[in-house]
Design an enzyme around this catalytic site. Structure first.
Site, mmCIF file in Angstrom:
data_model
loop_
_atom_site.group_PDB
_atom_site.id
_atom_site.type_symbol
_atom_site.label_atom_id
_atom_site.label_comp_id
_atom_site.label_asym_id
_atom_site.label_seq_id
_atom_site.Cartn_x
_atom_site.Cartn_y
_atom_site.Cartn_z
ATOM 1 N N GLU A 118 0.850 -1.205 0.000
ATOM 2 C CA GLU A 118 0.000 0.000 0.000
ATOM 3 C C GLU A 118 0.872 1.236 0.000
ATOM 4 O O GLU A 118 2.067 1.178 0.352
ATOM 5 C CB GLU A 118 -0.930 0.000 1.219
ATOM 6 C CG GLU A 118 -2.150 -0.872 1.005
ATOM 7 C CD GLU A 118 -3.197 -0.719 2.094
ATOM 8 O OE1 GLU A 118 -2.929 -0.052 3.114
ATOM 9 O OE2 GLU A 118 -4.295 -1.279 1.924
ATOM 10 N N HIS A 233 -9.586 10.974 3.123
ATOM 11 C CA HIS A 233 -9.317 10.002 2.055
ATOM 12 C C HIS A 233 -9.658 10.665 0.729
ATOM 13 O O HIS A 233 -10.738 11.244 0.576
ATOM 14 C CB HIS A 233 -10.177 8.748 2.257
ATOM 15 C CG HIS A 233 -9.678 7.586 1.454
ATOM 16 N ND1 HIS A 233 -9.758 7.536 0.088
ATOM 17 C CD2 HIS A 233 -9.059 6.450 1.834
ATOM 18 C CE1 HIS A 233 -9.216 6.405 -0.337
ATOM 19 N NE2 HIS A 233 -8.784 5.728 0.707
ATOM 20 N N ARG A 278 -1.765 9.976 0.548
ATOM 21 C CA ARG A 278 -3.163 10.363 0.692
ATOM 22 C C ARG A 278 -3.393 11.864 0.882
ATOM 23 O O ARG A 278 -4.256 12.458 0.246
ATOM 24 C CB ARG A 278 -3.649 9.658 1.945
ATOM 25 C CG ARG A 278 -4.977 9.062 1.850
ATOM 26 C CD ARG A 278 -5.204 8.184 3.045
ATOM 27 N NE ARG A 278 -5.305 6.815 2.625
ATOM 28 C CZ ARG A 278 -5.699 5.830 3.419
ATOM 29 N NH1 ARG A 278 -5.998 6.067 4.669
ATOM 30 N NH2 ARG A 278 -5.790 4.608 2.952
ATOM 31 N N HIS A 337 -11.801 10.663 7.097
ATOM 32 C CA HIS A 337 -11.656 9.201 7.076
ATOM 33 C C HIS A 337 -11.093 8.641 8.374
ATOM 34 O O HIS A 337 -11.603 7.667 8.903
ATOM 35 C CB HIS A 337 -10.735 8.848 5.903
ATOM 36 C CG HIS A 337 -10.560 7.384 5.694
ATOM 37 N ND1 HIS A 337 -11.630 6.537 5.472
ATOM 38 C CD2 HIS A 337 -9.448 6.598 5.652
ATOM 39 C CE1 HIS A 337 -11.174 5.305 5.306
ATOM 40 N NE2 HIS A 337 -9.859 5.312 5.431
ATOM 41 N N ARG A 372 -1.587 9.139 9.488
ATOM 42 C CA ARG A 372 -1.535 7.682 9.657
ATOM 43 C C ARG A 372 -1.002 6.987 8.412
ATOM 44 O O ARG A 372 -1.404 7.289 7.293
ATOM 45 C CB ARG A 372 -2.948 7.176 9.940
ATOM 46 C CG ARG A 372 -3.083 5.683 9.971
ATOM 47 C CD ARG A 372 -4.547 5.284 10.024
ATOM 48 N NE ARG A 372 -5.220 5.587 8.787
ATOM 49 C CZ ARG A 372 -6.029 4.747 8.139
ATOM 50 N NH1 ARG A 372 -6.265 3.550 8.615
ATOM 51 N NH2 ARG A 372 -6.621 5.119 7.023
HETATM 52 C C1 LIG Z 1 -14.388 2.802 5.029
HETATM 53 C C2 LIG Z 1 -13.213 2.580 5.944
HETATM 54 C C3 LIG Z 1 -12.153 1.793 5.519
HETATM 55 C C4 LIG Z 1 -11.050 1.581 6.371
HETATM 56 N N1 LIG Z 1 -10.033 0.755 5.953
HETATM 57 C C5 LIG Z 1 -9.011 0.480 6.822
HETATM 58 C C6 LIG Z 1 -7.999 -0.466 6.477
HETATM 59 O O1 LIG Z 1 -8.025 -1.069 5.410
HETATM 60 N N2 LIG Z 1 -6.997 -0.693 7.374
HETATM 61 C C7 LIG Z 1 -6.933 -0.052 8.582
HETATM 62 O O2 LIG Z 1 -5.986 -0.290 9.353
HETATM 63 N N3 LIG Z 1 -7.896 0.836 8.935
HETATM 64 C C8 LIG Z 1 -8.931 1.097 8.102
HETATM 65 N N4 LIG Z 1 -9.913 1.983 8.481
HETATM 66 C C9 LIG Z 1 -9.863 2.550 9.842
HETATM 67 C C10 LIG Z 1 -10.292 1.459 10.850
HETATM 68 O O3 LIG Z 1 -11.404 0.766 10.347
HETATM 69 C C11 LIG Z 1 -10.644 2.065 12.203
HETATM 70 O O4 LIG Z 1 -9.651 2.950 12.636
HETATM 71 C C12 LIG Z 1 -10.789 0.970 13.269
HETATM 72 O O5 LIG Z 1 -11.657 -0.032 12.791
HETATM 73 C C13 LIG Z 1 -11.312 1.563 14.547
HETATM 74 O O6 LIG Z 1 -11.631 0.517 15.425
HETATM 75 P P1 LIG Z 1 -12.270 0.873 16.829
HETATM 76 O O7 LIG Z 1 -12.540 -0.430 17.508
HETATM 77 O O8 LIG Z 1 -11.446 1.881 17.509
HETATM 78 O O9 LIG Z 1 -13.652 1.609 16.456
HETATM 79 P P2 LIG Z 1 -14.930 1.114 15.645
HETATM 80 O O10 LIG Z 1 -14.661 -0.131 14.898
HETATM 81 O O11 LIG Z 1 -15.459 2.272 14.869
HETATM 82 O O12 LIG Z 1 -15.975 0.760 16.789
HETATM 83 C C14 LIG Z 1 -16.533 1.762 17.604
HETATM 84 C C15 LIG Z 1 -17.671 1.159 18.413
HETATM 85 O O13 LIG Z 1 -18.094 2.098 19.383
HETATM 86 C C16 LIG Z 1 -19.519 2.183 19.379
HETATM 87 N N5 LIG Z 1 -19.870 3.483 19.958
HETATM 88 C C17 LIG Z 1 -19.518 4.727 19.528
HETATM 89 N N6 LIG Z 1 -19.985 5.668 20.366
HETATM 90 C C18 LIG Z 1 -20.646 4.996 21.365
HETATM 91 C C19 LIG Z 1 -21.351 5.402 22.526
HETATM 92 N N7 LIG Z 1 -21.464 6.706 22.867
HETATM 93 N N8 LIG Z 1 -21.924 4.451 23.307
HETATM 94 C C20 LIG Z 1 -21.807 3.131 22.989
HETATM 95 N N9 LIG Z 1 -21.151 2.686 21.893
HETATM 96 C C21 LIG Z 1 -20.581 3.612 21.096
HETATM 97 C C22 LIG Z 1 -19.878 1.956 17.926
HETATM 98 O O14 LIG Z 1 -21.240 1.610 17.780
HETATM 99 C C23 LIG Z 1 -18.913 0.808 17.618
HETATM 100 O O15 LIG Z 1 -19.437 -0.413 18.124
HETATM 101 C C24 LIG Z 1 -11.007 2.211 7.647
HETATM 102 C C25 LIG Z 1 -12.079 3.006 8.058
HETATM 103 C C26 LIG Z 1 -13.172 3.191 7.229
HETATM 104 C C27 LIG Z 1 -14.308 4.052 7.699
#
Ligand SMILES: Cc1cc2nc3c(=O)[nH]c(=O)nc-3n(C[C@H](O)[C@H](O)[C@H](O)COP(=O)(O)OP(=O)(O)OC[C@H]3O[C@@H](n4cnc5c(N)ncnc54)[C@H](O)[C@@H]3O)c2cc1C
Length: 506
Positions: A118, A233, A278, A337, A372
Site C-alpha cells: 500500500e 481520504h 493520501r 476518514h 496515519r
Molecule cells: C471505510 C473505511 C475503511 C477503512 N479501511 C481500513 C484499512 O483497510 N486498514 C486499517 O488499518 N484501517 C482502516 N480503516 C480505519 C479502521 O477501520 C478504524 O480505525 C478501526 O476499525 C477503529 O476501530 P475501533 O474499535 O477503535 O472503532 P470502531 O470499529 O469504529 O468501533 C466503535 C464502536 O463504538 C460504538 N460506539 C460509539 N460511540 C458509542 C457510545 N457513545 N456508546 C456506545 N457505543 C458507542 C460503535 O457503535 C462501535 O461499536 C477504515 C475506516 C473506514 C471508515
C-alpha cells in the site's frame, strides 16, 4: 436516574464493540466484562468497513524496524518513536492473537501471507482477507468468539452519554437504553468508541462515529491530543450517499488515474503522480473541486472489466449508484476518514483519570503522528486493546461506588444540530484551512456547544486546528503552508482550555 446492576460481578465496562473493544474483552476472559454498543453488535463499527487490511511485517526481507521507519516517515515529525516501536514490534503477536481467534488471512499457494503493498509502505505488509472485506472477516471471527465466551456480557443498543467521576475516579457510566437514561456502576470504563469522521458532512465513517467517547472523556477531565489531524481520504464516491462509500487506494495502486471533467489528469504535475500519499492527493483533488471542476477516478484502461472481480465492494457501490465503472469514470471527492487525534493515553491506555482507559481510534497513542500510515489503524486497535486488557488484568478494582447523577445533563437528541455541525466542519475545517474560516467555525460552534454533543467535539478539533499555525500531515493551512520546526510537537487540550481559547476569540 436509577442505578442499574453492573455486568457480572461489576467488572470493567468497555464502551464500543469495534475491533479494539472486542480484543480487550476477549483478552480479559475469563474475567467478567460488559461491552456496550450504541448500535447492534454487528453494525456501527468502522472495523467492519475496513477494506485494505492490517499492517504487520510478516514476510522475509521486511522487519518491524522497516515498518517503524515507514510509519515515522508518514507521521510527518510527530510520531512518538517508542509508541511506533511498540506497535510495529507487537504486530506479529497481534496477528497470532487474531489467528488464535480463528481469523484466517489470505495466503499464497506456498503458504506465505498474501500481503499487499500500500502507499507509503516500503514492503508488502498489508495482511488481508476476502478481497476488500478484511475488516468484516476479522470482525466476524471475533464476534463468533465473543458470543461463545460466557464472561462477556453484551448490552447492544446502549449508548454511553457521560462518565460519572467521583473522588476515587470513575464510578459509573450514564447510558441511554430502550429510551431510558440510567447509570451503570463500574470502577473501570474503557473507551473504544472509534473515530470522529461523522463530524464532517463528507465522510467515509459510520454515522455514529462522531467522537462521542472522546467528548465524554474530555468532559470528565481527560486531555485530548493531536485533534487537528484528520486524515481525508482522497477517493470517496461522490454519488449522493451518506456516509460516502470508499474507492480503495489499491485502485490507484493498480493504475487507476484521477481526471477532471475535462479529462485532464489531476496529478500530472506531481513526481509520483497518482501514487502520492493520501494527504497530497486529497489536497490536489480539493483544489480542483474548489476551482469548480468535478473529479473522477478512471479505472477503465488500467483495470477495466476485471474491476468487479478484484474490487467487489467498490463495484457494488458503483452499481447501486447507477455507475458502470467498466465503461465510465467514477465521481469522487475527499472525505474525512481517520482521526489521528483522540484521548491522550500512555502505553497502558491510561490517561490520568483513575478507572478510565481508552483504546482504538478514540485513543491517541502517538503511533500515527500527524498522518496515519495506511492499515496501521487495525493494528493499533488490536495492540491497544491488548495493552488495556494486560493493564486491567493486573489491577484489583476498588469496591463499587454508588454513583450519583452527573452534573451535566444528557445531550438532547437533535439530528438537525449534528447536520449543522457537519456543514460547518466541511466548509471551514476541511482539507484546506485558514484562520478566517477556522475563526468563523469557532464562533458558529460556540453557539451550539453549550450542551454535551457533537458541537463540543467539533469545537475542540477546530480550536486545535486554529492554534497550529503551520501545515503538517493531515492539517493543511493555506495561510501557513509550510512546516514550522518550532511546532513539531504534539499538543494536548482539556475541554476547559479549549473552551477558554475559543471564548477569547469572540
Ligand atoms: C471505510 C473505511 C475503511 C477503512 N479501511 C481500513 C484499512 O483497510 N486498514 C486499517 O488499518 N484501517 C482502516 N480503516 C480505519 C479502521 O477501520 C478504524 O480505525 C478501526 O476499525 C477503529 O476501530 P475501533 O474499535 O477503535 O472503532 P470502531 O470499529 O469504529 O468501533 C466503535 C464502536 O463504538 C460504538 N460506539 C460509539 N460511540 C458509542 C457510545 N457513545 N456508546 C456506545 N457505543 C458507542 C460503535 O457503535 C462501535 O461499536 C477504515 C475506516 C473506514 C471508515
Amino acid at each position: 436516574m436509577r442505578p442499574e446492576p453492573a455486568g457480572p460481578a461489576g467488572g470493567p465496562v468497555i464502551i464500543g464493540a469495534g475491533l479494539a473493544g472486542l480484543v480487550a474483552a476477549l483478552e480479559l476472559a475469563p474475567r467478567p466484562v460488559t461491552i456496550l454498543t450504541k448500535a447492534t453488535l454487528d453494525g456501527g463499527a468502522a472495523s467492519f468497513w475496513s477494506q485494505g487490511g492490517l499492517a504487520a511485517a510478516m514476510l522475509e526481507g521486511d522487519s518491524p524496524a522497516l515498518h517503524a521507519a515507514d510509519t515515522i516517515a508518514s507521521g510527518d515529525g510527530l510520531c512518538d518513536p517508542d509508541s511506533v516501536r511498540h506497535y510495529t514490534e507487537g504486530a506479529p503477536a497481534a496477528v497470532a492473537a487474531l489467528e488464535g481467534w480463528d481469523m484466517r488471512f489470505a495466503r499464497t499457494a506456498d503458504g506465505a501471507y498474501a500481503c499487499k503493498l500500500e502507499a507509503a509502505h516500503s514492503h508488502r505488509r498489508v495482511l488481508n482477507a476476502g478481497g476488500d472485506g478484511t475488516g468484516a472477516a476479522i470482525m466476524r471471527a471475533l464476534l463468533a468468539k465473543v458470543r461463545e465466551t460466557p464472561s462477556i456480557t453484551i448490552l447492544d443498543a446502549t449508548e454511553a452519554l457521560e462518565l460519572v467521576v467521583g473522588d476515587g475516579g470513575i464510578e459509573g457510566i450514564v447510558v441511554a437504553r430502550n429510551g431510558e437514561i440510567s447509570v451503570l456502576p463500574t470502577r473501570a470504563a474503557v473507551i473504544a468508541t472509534g473515530g470522529s469522521g461523522g463530524l464532517w458532512r463528507d465522510t467515509t465513517n459510520p454515522p455514529g462515529a462522531i467522537g462521542q467517547g472522546v467528548g465524554l472523556a474530555a468532559r470528565a477531565g481527560a486531555r485530548l491530543i493531536d485533534l487537528e489531524f484528520m486524515q481525508f481520504h482522497p477517493t470517496a464516491l461522490d454519488v449522493g450517499r451518506d456516509p460516502m462509500p470508499l474507492a480503495s487506494e489499491a485502485l490507484r495502486g493498480d493504475g487507476a488515474v484521477l481526471i477532471d471533467d475535462r479529462g485532464e489528469p489531476v496529478m500530472a504535475d506531481y513526481p509520483r503522480r497518482d501514487l502520492e500519499p493520501r494527504d497530497i492527493v486529497s489536497r490536489a483533488v480539493w483544489r480542483r473541486i474548489a476551482a469548480g471542476r468535478r473529479v473522477y477516478l478512471d479505472t477503465r484502461a488500467a483495470i477495466g472489466a476485471d474491476l468487479p472481480r478484484r474490487f467487489p465492494g467498490v463495484a457494488a457501490s458503483c452499481q447501486a449508484a447507477g455507475i458502470d465503472p467498466v465503461a465510465e469514470p467514477i465521481p469522487i471527492r475527499p472525505a474525512a476518514h481517520y482521526h489521528m487525534g483522540g484521548i491522550q493515553v500512555d502505553r497502558r491506555g491510561r490517561n490520568g483519570i483513575d478507572g478510565l482507559w481508552a483504546c482504538g481510534e478514540a485513543a491517541s497513542t502517538g503511533l500515527h503522528g500527524a498522518n496515519r500510515l495506511a492499515s496501521n489503524s487495525l493494528l493499533e486497535a488490536v495492540v491497544s486493546g491488548q495493552d488495556v486488557a494486560a493493564d486491567l488484568a493486573g489491577i484489583e478494582l476498588p469496591a463499587g461506588a454508588t454513583p450519583t447523577a452527573p452534573a451535566v445533563a444528557p445531550p438532547a437528541r437533535d439530528p438537525a444540530a449534528l447536520q449543522r455541525v457537519r456543514a460547518i466542519m466541511t466548509e471551514h475545517v476541511g482539507v484546506l484551512r485558514d484562520a478566517e474560516g477556522l475563526r468563523r467555525a469557532v464562533s458558529l460552534l460556540l453557539r451550539e456547544a453549550d450542551a454535551p454533543g457533537p458541537a463540543q467535539q467539533a469545537l475542540m478539533v477546530t480550536v486545535a486546528a486554529l492554534a497550529r499555525t503551520e501545515s503538517r500531515g493531515g492539517h493543511a493551512r493555506t495561510d501557513f503552508p509550510q512546516h514550522d520546526p518550532a511546532q513539531a510537537v504534539r499538543r494536548a487540550w482539556t475541554w476547559d482550555e479549549a473552551l477558554a481559547f475559543a471564548r477569547e476569540l469572540t
